[in-house]
Design a protein around this motif. Structure first.
Motif, PDB file in Angstrom:
ATOM      1  N   ILE A  19      -4.058   7.577   0.915  1.00  4.94           N
ATOM      2  CA  ILE A  19      -4.234   6.621   1.943  1.00  4.94           C
ATOM      3  C   ILE A  19      -5.213   5.282   1.522  1.00  4.94           C
ATOM      4  O   ILE A  19      -4.838   4.398   1.935  1.00  4.94           O
ATOM      5  CB  ILE A  19      -4.995   7.296   2.920  1.00  4.94           C
ATOM      6  N   LYS A  20      -6.018   5.503   0.478  1.00  5.60           N
ATOM      7  CA  LYS A  20      -6.801   4.496   0.230  1.00  5.60           C
ATOM      8  C   LYS A  20      -6.013   3.396  -0.679  1.00  5.60           C
ATOM      9  O   LYS A  20      -5.847   2.383  -0.313  1.00  5.60           O
ATOM     10  CB  LYS A  20      -7.804   4.865  -0.939  1.00  5.60           C
ATOM     11  N   THR A  66       1.955 -10.184   4.084  1.00  3.21           N
ATOM     12  CA  THR A  66       3.023 -10.548   4.625  1.00  3.21           C
ATOM     13  C   THR A  66       4.112  -9.515   4.302  1.00  3.21           C
ATOM     14  O   THR A  66       4.810  -8.878   5.578  1.00  3.21           O
ATOM     15  CB  THR A  66       3.666 -11.774   3.722  1.00  3.21           C
ATOM     16  N   SER A  67       4.002  -8.665   3.366  1.00  2.00           N
ATOM     17  CA  SER A  67       5.313  -7.669   2.944  1.00  2.00           C
ATOM     18  C   SER A  67       4.613  -6.504   3.948  1.00  2.00           C
ATOM     19  O   SER A  67       5.562  -5.654   4.557  1.00  2.00           O
ATOM     20  CB  SER A  67       5.447  -7.436   1.619  1.00  2.00           C
ATOM     21  N   PHE A  68       3.244  -6.197   3.956  1.00  2.00           N
ATOM     22  CA  PHE A  68       3.082  -5.346   4.869  1.00  2.00           C
ATOM     23  C   PHE A  68       3.566  -5.439   6.488  1.00  2.00           C
ATOM     24  O   PHE A  68       4.162  -4.494   7.080  1.00  2.00           O
ATOM     25  CB  PHE A  68       1.560  -5.045   4.873  1.00  2.00           C
ATOM     26  N   ALA A  69       3.366  -6.679   6.927  1.00  2.00           N
ATOM     27  CA  ALA A  69       3.683  -7.063   8.057  1.00  2.00           C
ATOM     28  C   ALA A  69       5.269  -6.740   8.420  1.00  2.00           C
ATOM     29  O   ALA A  69       5.706  -6.364   9.428  1.00  2.00           O
ATOM     30  CB  ALA A  69       3.289  -8.360   8.543  1.00  2.00           C
ATOM     31  N   ILE A  70       5.963  -7.413   7.273  1.00  4.23           N
ATOM     32  CA  ILE A  70       7.534  -7.385   7.404  1.00  4.23           C
ATOM     33  C   ILE A  70       7.992  -5.877   7.489  1.00  4.23           C
ATOM     34  O   ILE A  70       8.684  -5.498   8.190  1.00  4.23           O
ATOM     35  CB  ILE A  70       8.128  -7.850   6.449  1.00  4.23           C
ATOM     36  N   ASN A  71       7.309  -5.011   6.725  1.00  9.21           N
ATOM     37  CA  ASN A  71       7.616  -3.533   6.739  1.00  9.21           C
ATOM     38  C   ASN A  71       7.301  -2.874   8.052  1.00  9.21           C
ATOM     39  O   ASN A  71       8.106  -2.056   8.457  1.00  9.21           O
ATOM     40  CB  ASN A  71       6.864  -2.924   5.413  1.00  9.21           C
ATOM     41  N   GLY A  85      -3.215  -1.781  -0.962  1.00  8.10           N
ATOM     42  CA  GLY A  85      -1.811  -2.302  -0.840  1.00  8.10           C
ATOM     43  C   GLY A  85      -1.473  -3.474   0.305  1.00  8.10           C
ATOM     44  O   GLY A  85      -1.369  -4.458   0.073  1.00  8.10           O
ATOM     45  N   PHE A  86      -1.984  -2.714   1.594  1.00  4.90           N
ATOM     46  CA  PHE A  86      -1.834  -3.573   2.993  1.00  4.90           C
ATOM     47  C   PHE A  86      -2.555  -4.764   2.742  1.00  4.90           C
ATOM     48  O   PHE A  86      -2.221  -6.047   3.134  1.00  4.90           O
ATOM     49  CB  PHE A  86      -1.974  -2.737   4.111  1.00  4.90           C
ATOM     50  N   LYS A  87      -3.890  -4.823   2.227  1.00  5.35           N
ATOM     51  CA  LYS A  87      -4.766  -5.700   2.156  1.00  5.35           C
ATOM     52  C   LYS A  87      -4.268  -7.017   1.466  1.00  5.35           C
ATOM     53  O   LYS A  87      -4.454  -8.025   1.604  1.00  5.35           O
ATOM     54  CB  LYS A  87      -6.215  -5.307   1.939  1.00  5.35           C
ATOM     55  N   ARG A  88      -3.529  -6.548   0.311  1.00  2.00           N
ATOM     56  CA  ARG A  88      -3.295  -7.345  -0.741  1.00  2.00           C
ATOM     57  C   ARG A  88      -1.889  -8.100  -0.463  1.00  2.00           C
ATOM     58  O   ARG A  88      -1.981  -9.199  -0.706  1.00  2.00           O
ATOM     59  CB  ARG A  88      -3.221  -6.652  -2.065  1.00  2.00           C
TER      60      ARG A  88
END
Lengths: 110, 293
Positions: free
Chosen positions: B82-83, B94-99, B88-91
């Motif tokens: 989870i950590k 954009t790809s987090f949002a797209i995913n 990864g999301f913070k870094r």
């Protein structure tokens, strides 16, 4: 004295009792000794907890032994005070004596 | 059970919750205490004190940790994953949002498609003879292509029934809303815009639209019969009043006819493909549209 060297009132009492009882210091004898010398009822569980805490802090050490027909044939856990423990007790006593010397003479007739 | 022994259940209880390294010595102390109490105060007090002590020992430092080493590993692994995911999301924002958007909308679409397909499958399933119902459609030659349409010649139904032994019953239907504008039904002063359907006599026997009032075999025997919905009956005639024998006036495409109510059908199920408020006979339709054969 740092935080880790601090002893609570009860912890000090237990440590002193282990010192007094020498080779026969385990849960029940400590409870009885406190009752005898201080006329104070303490619960066995609090004594045990405190013993283990003092052991963890390095003021006590323990060994198993003395299986008898009583106690359902179970072993006792004997506690012995370590040198660190002795030094700590001595330090606490000295510190208190020093403070008492600073206090004005007690007078009870006022 | 030995009366001069501590209660066995509480010994087991203590063994269960106590750290293994401490069990032996503490239990020994407890039993010693018990034996002493037994001699000084008697069985009852000794047992009571024993039980109370076992309860008092249930505290931090004595009780086993809830997670053993193996479970702890699974737990910390999960925490680690989870950590890492959050880092990864913070870094990669954009790809987090797209995913996130892609996955969630994909999931939502799948669920909606499931609901939709499920709804399609449920269509008209309430008919009792659902597995024996067939709709005859019509292939026509349209500009060298074959097109399949729903309208069939009016005479076809009777011909099928007469000439094909496999055909048990036949119903011809002019579906609601397929011909002209909505009609208006009138009873005394009240007028309502409604959807009408024209059917042949066996309609209520073939399809499972239950009749509240009237007999499904003879509600559509005559050209001037009409079967109305429960709701329409409530609105026109009033609740709890039998509308049979009442005359209603039907206005459609500038023509006006009078019909006699012979039955009332119950509210249509939600998954029906045919929706209508009034049922007339096909013959009355054919009378009004003489050019249709």
């Amino acid at each position: 004295m740092g935080r880790t060297n601090y002893l609570g009132e009860f912890e000090e009492l237990i440590l002193t009792m282990v010192l007094i009882l020498e080779d026969d210091a385990y849960g029940n004898t400590i409870v009885k000794a406190i009752k005898e010398h201080q006329n104070r009822e303490v619960n066995l569980s609090s004594v045990h907890i405190t013993l283990y805490r003092l052991e963890e802090k390095g003021y006590l050490e323990s060994h198993m032994g003395g299986a008898t027909k009583e106690r359902g044939g179970r072993k006792k856990r004997y506690f012995k005070i370590t040198n660190t423990g002795k030094v700590l007790l001595q330090e606490m006593k000295d510190a208190r004596t020093k403070l008492w010397k600073l206090a004005p003479q007690l007078s009870f007739n006022a | 059970m030995n009366r001069n022994r501590p209660p066995g259940f509480f010994i087991q209880l203590f063994k269960w919750y106590c750290k293994e390294s401490l069990t032996e010595s503490i239990l020994g102390d407890l039993e010693e205490q018990f034996e002493e109490d037994l001699q000084q105060h008697g069985v009852f007090t000794a047992k009571r004190r024993f039980v109370w002590n076992v309860i008092r020992f249930f505290r931090r430092g004595i009780v086993k940790p809830i997670y053993d080493a193996q479970k702890l590993n699974i737990y910390s692994m999960l925490k680690h994953h989870i950590k890492l995911a959050i880092r990864g999301f913070k870094r990669f924002k954009t790809s987090f949002a797209i995913n996130l958007i892609g996955l969630s909308s994909g999931l939502a679409c799948t669920l909606f498609i499931y609901l939709w397909v499920n709804d399609e499958w449920m269509k008209d399933k309430f008919h009792e003879n659902e597995d024996r119902l067939y709709q005859v459609m019509h292939n026509i030659d349209a500009m060298n292509k074959i097109e399949t349409i729903k309208p069939t010649p009016a005479l076809l139904g009777q011909a099928l029934l007469d000439e094909f032994p496999a055909v048990e019953k036949m119903v011809s239907v002019v579906p609601a809303g397929s011909y002209g504008a909505n009609g208006i039904v009138q009873y005394e002063e009240k007028q309502l815009k409604t959807l009408e359907q024209y059917v042949t006599a066996d309609y209520f026997e073939v399809f499972s639209f239950p009749l509240k009032i009237g007999n499904k075999k003879d509600v559509l025997t005559s050209k001037d019969n009409v079967v109305i919905s429960e709701e329409l009956s409530k609105k026109l005639v009033g609740e709890g009043i039998d509308p049979r024998g009442k005359s209603i006036i039907w206005h459609k495409d500038g023509k006006t006819h009078t019909y006699v109510v012979t039955g009332v059908f119950a509210a249509l199920p939600a998954n029906t493909s045919e929706k209508f408020d009034l049922i007339f006979t096909l013959d009355t339709f054919l009378d009004q549209h003489p050019h249709i054969i």
